[in-house]
Design a protein around this motif. Structure first.
Motif, PDB file in Angstrom:
ATOM      1  N   THR A  70       0.841  -1.194   0.000  1.00  8.11           N
ATOM      2  CA  THR A  70       0.000   0.000   0.000  1.00  8.11           C
ATOM      3  C   THR A  70       0.878   1.246   0.000  1.00  8.11           C
ATOM      4  O   THR A  70       1.762   1.415   0.837  1.00  8.11           O
ATOM      5  CB  THR A  70      -0.913   0.021   1.232  1.00  8.11           C
ATOM      6  N   GLY A  71       0.634   2.107  -0.984  1.00  9.79           N
ATOM      7  CA  GLY A  71       1.405   3.343  -1.106  1.00  9.79           C
ATOM      8  C   GLY A  71       2.692   3.213  -1.890  1.00  9.79           C
ATOM      9  O   GLY A  71       3.348   4.225  -2.165  1.00  9.79           O
ATOM     10  N   GLN A  72       3.067   2.012  -2.284  1.00 10.48           N
ATOM     11  CA  GLN A  72       4.298   1.811  -3.042  1.00 10.48           C
ATOM     12  C   GLN A  72       4.021   1.821  -4.542  1.00 10.48           C
ATOM     13  O   GLN A  72       2.950   1.407  -4.992  1.00 10.48           O
ATOM     14  CB  GLN A  72       4.952   0.484  -2.681  1.00 10.48           C
ATOM     15  N   ARG A  73       5.006   2.275  -5.311  1.00 15.94           N
ATOM     16  CA  ARG A  73       4.944   2.201  -6.771  1.00 15.94           C
ATOM     17  C   ARG A  73       6.312   1.760  -7.277  1.00 15.94           C
ATOM     18  O   ARG A  73       7.316   1.951  -6.600  1.00 15.94           O
ATOM     19  CB  ARG A  73       4.568   3.562  -7.377  1.00 15.94           C
ATOM     20  N   THR A 119       0.128   1.076  -6.557  1.00 16.60           N
ATOM     21  CA  THR A 119      -0.020   0.613  -5.184  1.00 16.60           C
ATOM     22  C   THR A 119      -0.749  -0.721  -5.075  1.00 16.60           C
ATOM     23  O   THR A 119      -1.643  -1.019  -5.872  1.00 16.60           O
ATOM     24  CB  THR A 119      -0.793   1.674  -4.362  1.00 16.60           C
ATOM     25  N   TYR A 165      -3.795   4.473  -1.419  1.00 14.36           N
ATOM     26  CA  TYR A 165      -2.401   4.823  -1.177  1.00 14.36           C
ATOM     27  C   TYR A 165      -2.098   5.023   0.307  1.00 14.36           C
ATOM     28  O   TYR A 165      -0.995   5.469   0.652  1.00 14.36           O
ATOM     29  CB  TYR A 165      -2.062   6.112  -1.943  1.00 14.36           C
TER      30      TYR A 165
END
Length: 318
Positions: free
Chosen positions: A112-115, A130, A261
């Motif tokens: 979650t929140g990562q790309r 995400t 996110y």
């Protein structure tokens, strides 16, 4: 289930498939013994393996590989046995039941929140949004991505071998025609949006011919139904630049999208759900986005903990 326990069960499932396929030599057997003794949790996981064997006697054929199979077949076998360890049943598991476990074993995963941005071996670019899970499989005939969950943006490169570039999801197949396109998979549906050139879309169990989507179009489809093409929402790929771009969005839709996110709970009071907003918002700074909402809308954000927040009317007390 905690990530640590999942990783331990995944390791136990991998060892089982290797043993079952006759693929373990003396050195690997010693490595297994070392793994087994390294942590009591490893021994408990292996005891679960042995219990499952005793309980059911024989296991599904795709788990009981007679010989060392290819990488994809072995990954599938590990996935199947991993699911058996979790569910405690050797009955047939559907793709829908296996999908969450398969995502844990995906080659590329984001939290979650990562790309993540990758350059694929053919020169194509893959952006992963995400909470996504993707498998990548290139061979002499195909260039294939398998999106298990989440969202990706693909910019394909020309291929000297002229191999087709496809993206598979649980709902169907997208075939690129020299293009840049996004794919989002959630809630039993896949959404495809084309930024450049065109793609063909074929639901898994749809009897008709593939639907061709041109640049500027998007479509939603399930495994049996495909919707009508519509205009691509402007700024839909802004997440690749760390932004959420919206024009006259309902507040509840905005909060729902922003929550992708942000770990934990993020909700919206129904009394303010219909408020509208526009702008570009930094998805890496969701706290700041939430705190600034009150500058443009008659709302406040109530934080109970770091992982619980709710957008409410500005007049709400308590």
């Amino acid at each position: 289930m905690a990530d640590l326990e999942r990783k331990t069960l995944e390791a136990a499932a991998t060892w089982f498939v290797q043993f079952n396929a006759g693929a373990v030599d003396d050195a690997e057997r010693s490595a297994w013994q070392e793994w087994l003794q390294r942590d009591p949790a490893h021994a408990r996981a292996w005891a679960r393996v042995e219990k499952l064997q005793r309980q059911f006697g024989s296991l599904p054929g795709e788990v009981a590989l007679p010989t060392l199979a290819g990488v994809q077949a072995r990954r599938r076998a590990v996935l199947k046995f991993f699911a058996l360890l979790l569910t405690g049943t050797a009955g047939a598991l559907s793709f829908r039941e296996l999908a969450p476990y398969e995502s844990w074993l995906a080659e590329q995963r984001t939290g979650t929140g990562q790309r993540r941005r990758l350059r694929l071996e053919d020169g194509s670019q893959l952006d992963i949004n995400t909470a996504s899970a993707v498998d990548i499989h290139f061979d002499s005939q195909w260039r294939c991505l398998r999106l298990l969950q989440g969202e990706i943006l693909v910019t394909t490169a020309s291929d000297v071998g002229q191999r087709p570039f496809i993206v598979d999801t649980p709902q169907g197949r997208i075939r690129a025609h020299g293009t840049c396109f996004g794919v989002r998979c959630e809630g039993g549906q896949t959404r495809v949006g084309v930024l450049q050139s065109a793609v063909s879309v074929q639901p898994l169990r749809h009897p008709g011919p593939p639907l061709r989507l041109e640049a500027g179009q998007s479509v939603d489809f399930s495994d049996v139904l495909i919707g009508s093409p519509r205009s691509l929402v402007e700024g839909g790929e802004a997440w690749t630049r760390g932004m959420l771009s919206v024009v006259e969005w309902r507040l509840d839709d905005f909060i729902r999208e922003l929550s992708r996110y942000r770990p934990g709970y993020l909700g919206c009071d129904p009394s303010v759900a219909g408020l509208r907003l526009s702008g570009a918002f930094a998805i890496d700074r969701t706290d700041t986005v939430l705190e600034n909402l009150a500058l443009s809308l008659p709302v406040r954000v109530r934080f109970l903990t770091r992982y619980w927040a709710r957008v409410e009317p500005a007049s709400t007390v308590g």
